[in-house]
Design a protein around this motif. Sequence first.
Motif, PDB file in Angstrom:
ATOM      1  N   CYS A   1      -5.602   2.252   4.906  1.00  0.00           N
ATOM      2  CA  CYS A   1      -5.664   3.306   5.906  1.00  0.00           C
ATOM      3  C   CYS A   1      -6.754   3.883   6.181  1.00  0.00           C
ATOM      4  N   PRO A   2      -6.604   4.018   7.836  1.00  0.00           N
ATOM      5  CA  PRO A   2      -5.047   3.413   8.793  1.00  0.00           C
ATOM      6  C   PRO A   2      -5.942   1.961   9.176  1.00  0.00           C
ATOM      7  N   GLU A   3      -6.978   1.485   8.588  1.00  0.00           N
ATOM      8  CA  GLU A   3      -7.206  -0.354   8.345  1.00  0.00           C
ATOM      9  C   GLU A   3      -6.075  -1.081   8.685  1.00  0.00           C
ATOM     10  N   VAL A   4      -4.927  -0.981   8.043  1.00  0.00           N
ATOM     11  CA  VAL A   4      -4.037  -1.812   7.625  1.00  0.00           C
ATOM     12  C   VAL A   4      -3.068  -1.785   9.276  1.00  0.00           C
ATOM     13  N   TYR A   5      -2.511  -0.411  10.039  1.00  0.00           N
ATOM     14  CA  TYR A   5      -1.986  -0.503  11.123  1.00  0.00           C
ATOM     15  C   TYR A   5      -2.527  -0.670  11.897  1.00  0.00           C
TER      16      TYR A   5
ATOM     17  N   MET B   1       6.227  -2.887   8.680  1.00  0.00           N
ATOM     18  CA  MET B   1       4.813  -2.858   7.991  1.00  0.00           C
ATOM     19  C   MET B   1       5.355  -3.193   6.892  1.00  0.00           C
TER      20      MET B   1
ATOM     21  N   SER C   1      -2.874   9.668   2.900  1.00  0.00           N
ATOM     22  CA  SER C   1      -4.110   9.921   3.230  1.00  0.00           C
ATOM     23  C   SER C   1      -2.632  11.240   4.164  1.00  0.00           C
TER      24      SER C   1
ATOM     25  N   LYS D   1      -2.742   9.874   9.535  1.00  0.00           N
ATOM     26  CA  LYS D   1      -1.274   8.740  10.150  1.00  0.00           C
ATOM     27  C   LYS D   1      -1.038   8.269  11.854  1.00  0.00           C
TER      28      LYS D   1
ATOM     29  N   ASN E   1      -3.981   4.980  -0.555  1.00  0.00           N
ATOM     30  CA  ASN E   1      -4.963   5.588  -0.321  1.00  0.00           C
ATOM     31  C   ASN E   1      -4.535   7.347   0.254  1.00  0.00           C
TER      32      ASN E   1
ATOM     33  N   TYR F   1       0.936  -0.593  -0.114  1.00  0.00           N
ATOM     34  CA  TYR F   1      -0.083  -0.014   0.028  1.00  0.00           C
ATOM     35  C   TYR F   1       1.264   1.350   0.100  1.00  0.00           C
TER      36      TYR F   1
ATOM     37  N   ASP G   1       0.352   5.281   1.570  1.00  0.00           N
ATOM     38  CA  ASP G   1      -0.694   5.664   2.101  1.00  0.00           C
ATOM     39  C   ASP G   1      -0.545   7.319   1.940  1.00  0.00           C
TER      40      ASP G   1
END
Length: 273
Positions: free
Chosen positions: A193-197, A134, A119, A122, A166, A115, A117
């Motif tokens: 993101c932020p789901e993956v984090y 990550m 956005s 963060k 994202n 991915y 990011d």
Amino acid sequence: MDLHVEYAVIGGSGTLSSNFPLGAEDPGVILIDDDLQFATPYGLSPVFRLFSVDDKLVLTCKMHGWRSGVSRADASRQIFWVFRKAGVKRIISEGGVGTANHLLDPRDFVIPDDYLDLSVRKDVELDGKYLLIMRDALCSEVRNTLVKATQKNYNGRIFTRGIYANTDGRHFESPAEVAMMKGHADIIGQSICPEVYLAREIGACYAGLYFVVNYGEGLVKEWSHQDLKDIFYDDAPMVSRIILETIRNLSAEGKCSCRDLRKETLLKGIYNK
């Protein structure tokens, strides 16, 4: 919260019109509870549905928990707080995406392996206790199971890797923004993101299934709102079937390295809860 569930599906636009999972008309699906909401430190959670697939319990919510009056950051925190409390180990997300790669067409599936990011959200976290590495952010085991399920249920083009860019939304991107992403990403969306984090923070495996619904602005040709509508309404049951097939073939305990890529933070003086 007296609930123990190992699987979760974060519903996006791909399943929104199919009353997931009921629209798949799968005889192995049993609806257990509906309209579940939970008090979280970030406000009242979105509505969850609890169902089973061949005796595997699954929690799901619609459209990433996004709703009027709640910031997208808080919606994500609410969802993952619930997942952590429930003991969720495997998370599947889905959604409709646009293209940054001019070789992709609407109704192509992409199961990304990385991915980008772009956005500004963060700092969305639950408690900041962990250093999140990550590397391999999208679980290879979940991804491989998604690929096989998609191949079983779809005769169109399926891309088994790719980069998801994202952006914040809620608008689509401008031609200049798409041109900037071209060559650096393949698909564009607003949810990974932020789901993956947060998935990494709670020690859960995370991967996503993404259906191309439009060309990025300035690529190939202008997209049609009617085409977008047709994809959302016509193909949602098929997307649902792919996800259910994935859960059937996915063990709760993985042999992947996802949990090992979450380390205790070195900033003990700041995060000492």
